[in-house]
Design an enzyme around this catalytic site. Structure first.
Site, PDB file in Angstrom:
ATOM      1  N   CYS A  85      -2.101  29.181  -5.925  1.00 40.85           N
ATOM      2  CA  CYS A  85      -2.973  29.838  -6.503  1.00 40.85           C
ATOM      3  C   CYS A  85      -3.027  31.023  -6.917  1.00 40.85           C
ATOM      4  O   CYS A  85      -1.976  31.712  -7.192  1.00 40.85           O
ATOM      5  CB  CYS A  85      -4.256  29.204  -6.386  1.00 40.85           C
ATOM      6  SG  CYS A  85      -5.606  29.091  -7.518  1.00 40.85           S
ATOM      7  N   ASN A  86      -3.935  31.915  -7.132  1.00 43.97           N
ATOM      8  CA  ASN A  86      -3.954  33.347  -7.109  1.00 43.97           C
ATOM      9  C   ASN A  86      -3.340  34.083  -6.265  1.00 43.97           C
ATOM     10  O   ASN A  86      -2.756  35.275  -6.475  1.00 43.97           O
ATOM     11  CB  ASN A  86      -5.429  33.856  -7.354  1.00 43.97           C
ATOM     12  CG  ASN A  86      -6.168  33.433  -8.391  1.00 43.97           C
ATOM     13  OD1 ASN A  86      -5.310  33.107  -9.426  1.00 43.97           O
ATOM     14  ND2 ASN A  86      -7.512  33.174  -8.555  1.00 43.97           N
TER      15      ASN A  86
END
Length: 192
Positions: free
Chosen positions: A102-103
């Site tokens: 993800c991030n």
């Protein structure tokens, strides 16, 4: 003695993104144990409200560990986790695998770690916005999870695929067991 896998946590970390892989790696017969690491040793609360006291900080991590897992959360977008960079550099220098979902994949992109390898993330467009110094768009693959050069990247909906790639890379279980585990969790016992 079990080999340690370090999971980087912080206030607001996406606890579900590491749930599958942590429970599988921490199983009795894998030879691995999960340890948490943060910027400091103060308790960290996940997005789901789970409070965890880190085992290590970035200032006292063990010299010998088997993998570093970076999980998502909004703090990456706000660049509040940049102090983990020396640990990432250490892992790369020692050829210790890194997983970023993800991030956290955007963090890896922003710092140039994905420019020369195949990788994934939430979307290419989102990665470019979140990582303005990123130069690896030609290596971006629209796939749930990608492993290249002992770096595993995944998008935020790929918790199972992320876990599968890590389990395979670390050879935590025989490949057929990992694939059966993945298929069972992905599809369930009963066909749709």
């Amino acid at each position: 003695m079990k080999k340690e896998v370090l999971v980087f946590i912080f206030d607001g970390y996406a606890d579900w993104e590491s749930a599958y892989v942590c429970s599988e790696l921490n199983a009795p017969k894998t030879g691995y144990t999960i340890k948490t690491l943060s910027l400091d040793k103060k308790p960290k609360t996940s997005m789901g409200g789970i409070c965890v006291l880190p085992d290590y900080s970035v200032d006292d991590f063990p010299a010998d560990f088997s993998m570093l897992i970076l999980i998502g959360g909004y703090a990456w977008m706000e660049q509040r986790n940049n102090a983990v960079l020396p640990l990432v550099e250490y892992a790369l220098k020692k050829r210790i695998p890194i997983g970023a979902i993800c991030n956290a994949a955007n963090f890896m992109a922003e710092n140039g770690y994905l420019d020369q390898i195949r990788h994934s993330g939430n979307t290419l467009e989102f990665m470019k916005v979140q990582a303005p110094h990123y130069k690896g768009d030609q290596n971006f693959i629209e796939k749930q999870a990608v492993c290249d050069s002992s770096i595993i990247t995944a998008n935020g909906t790929a918790t199972l695929e992320f876990a599968k790639e890590i389990l395979l890379l670390l050879k935590a279980k025989p490949e057929t067991e990992v694939l059966n585990w993945y298929n069972e969790n992905k599809s369930g016992f009963y066909p749709a």
